[in-house]
Write a protein that holds these residues in place. Structure first.
Motif, short mmCIF file in Angstrom:
data_model
loop_
_atom_site.label_atom_id
_atom_site.label_comp_id
_atom_site.label_asym_id
_atom_site.label_seq_id
_atom_site.Cartn_x
_atom_site.Cartn_y
_atom_site.Cartn_z
N ARG A 1 40.36 10.56 27.64
CA ARG A 1 41.53 10.01 26.96
C ARG A 1 42.43 11.10 26.40
O ARG A 1 43.65 11.05 26.53
CB ARG A 1 41.07 9.08 25.84
N GLY B 1 37.27 2.89 23.96
CA GLY B 1 38.23 3.69 23.19
C GLY B 1 38.87 2.87 22.11
O GLY B 1 38.60 1.68 21.94
N GLU C 1 46.20 11.56 27.78
CA GLU C 1 47.31 11.39 26.85
C GLU C 1 48.20 12.63 26.81
O GLU C 1 49.42 12.52 26.81
CB GLU C 1 46.80 11.09 25.45
#
Length: 85
Positions: free
Chosen positions: A8, A68, A12
Motif C-alpha cells: 500500500r 488495510g 500510494e
C-alpha cells in the motif's frame, strides 16, 4: 513491515507521483523528480500507468481483497445515547 502495508505504501507513493507529474504537465508546473533506481522506475513507469487503465470495478475488488485501512468501518455503538432511538 507487513507485506500489505509495504504494498500500500509503495503503490500510494507511485500513484501520487504519477498524478503530480500529470498535473505538472497539464498546467506547466515543475514535475516531481524522475524515478531513481529500478524499483522506483517499476512502480512509477509500469505499475501506475497499468493501474490507471484498469476499470474501476476491478480496482475496487482488488482494494477490498487486500487488508488495510480502507476496509475499516464505523464502530457499532454498544448502546444508543439518550434521545437517539
Amino acid at each position: 513491515m507487513p507485506f500489505f502495508h509495504w504494498l500500500r505504501a509503495n503503490s500510494e507513493h507511485a500513484l501520487l507521483a504519477d498524478a503530480q507529474r500529470r498535473m505538472a504537465t497539464k498546467y506547466g508546473a515543475n514535475p516531481p523528480a524522475r524515478p531513481h533506481g529500478l524499483k522506483d522506475r517499476w512502480w512509477r513507469q509500469v505499475f501506475a500507468p497499468a493501474y490507471r487503465i484498469l476499470p474501476w470495478g476491478l480496482r475496487r475488488t482488488t482494494m477490498q481483497a487486500i487488508p488495510g485501512s480502507h476496509r475499516r468501518g464505523w464502530p457499532k455503538p454498544d448502546y444508543l445515547p439518550p434521545g437517539d432511538y
